[in-house]
Enzyme design. Sequence first.
Site, PDB file in Angstrom:
ATOM      1  N   VAL A   1       0.837  -1.203   0.000  1.00  0.00           N
ATOM      2  CA  VAL A   1       0.000   0.000   0.000  1.00  0.00           C
ATOM      3  C   VAL A   1       0.873   1.255   0.000  1.00  0.00           C
ATOM      4  O   VAL A   1       0.549   2.252  -0.650  1.00  0.00           O
ATOM      5  CB  VAL A   1      -0.965   0.002   1.214  1.00  0.00           C
ATOM      6  CG1 VAL A   1      -1.755   1.299   1.285  1.00  0.00           C
ATOM      7  CG2 VAL A   1      -1.909  -1.192   1.145  1.00  0.00           C
ATOM      8  N   CYS A   2       2.005   1.200   0.685  1.00  0.00           N
ATOM      9  CA  CYS A   2       2.862   2.382   0.856  1.00  0.00           C
ATOM     10  C   CYS A   2       3.246   3.051  -0.464  1.00  0.00           C
ATOM     11  O   CYS A   2       3.107   4.273  -0.588  1.00  0.00           O
ATOM     12  CB  CYS A   2       4.098   2.033   1.668  1.00  0.00           C
ATOM     13  SG  CYS A   2       3.718   1.443   3.337  1.00  0.00           S
TER      14      CYS A   2
END
Length: 187
Positions: A46-47
């Site tokens: 997700v980062c």
Amino acid sequence: MSLINTKLQPFTATAFKNGEFVDVTDEDLLGAWSIVFFYPADFTFVCPTELGDLADHYDELRELGVEVYSVSTDTHFTHKAWHGSSETIGKIQYAMIGDPTGTVSRNFDILREDEGLANRGTFVLDPDGVIQVMEVTAEGVGRNAAELVRKVRAAIYVRKNPGEVCPAKWEEGEETLAPSLDLVGKI
């Protein structure tokens, strides 16, 4: 865990920015609006979507006089390696702060002590270093940079216009509110 209206705590860290390692301290965040954008770790899932989304809005934030600092507990060396190996991360122009000791993450009460990772947290600081906006989400919930820009615009507006507040979903140029007894129960 309410840090709203609290002052930035002292820190010193090294960041990767524009191909160089640079020192960043709490003093660097004073005098202008700042976003401190915590994320768990480099080379994850997700980062990079969040950091890429923020990079896509960086010029707009700079036009507003806002500087962005992303922070994870990785080292600045790891940030450099990620920046050089990922097309998404390679477009980042803001400072990527390495926080391997967890000092910056602890200052914002965002460190998961048992894992040594920062939670997903966003903090908007005014030019005095006071936190005006904060958002913390669970590991699997990514943030939206367009909504962050909207919140920054609202925070800047409120600071420039004492006595006015921005209602839900307020966009720049729309009506604001002047809190008063006359409004109670009418909205």
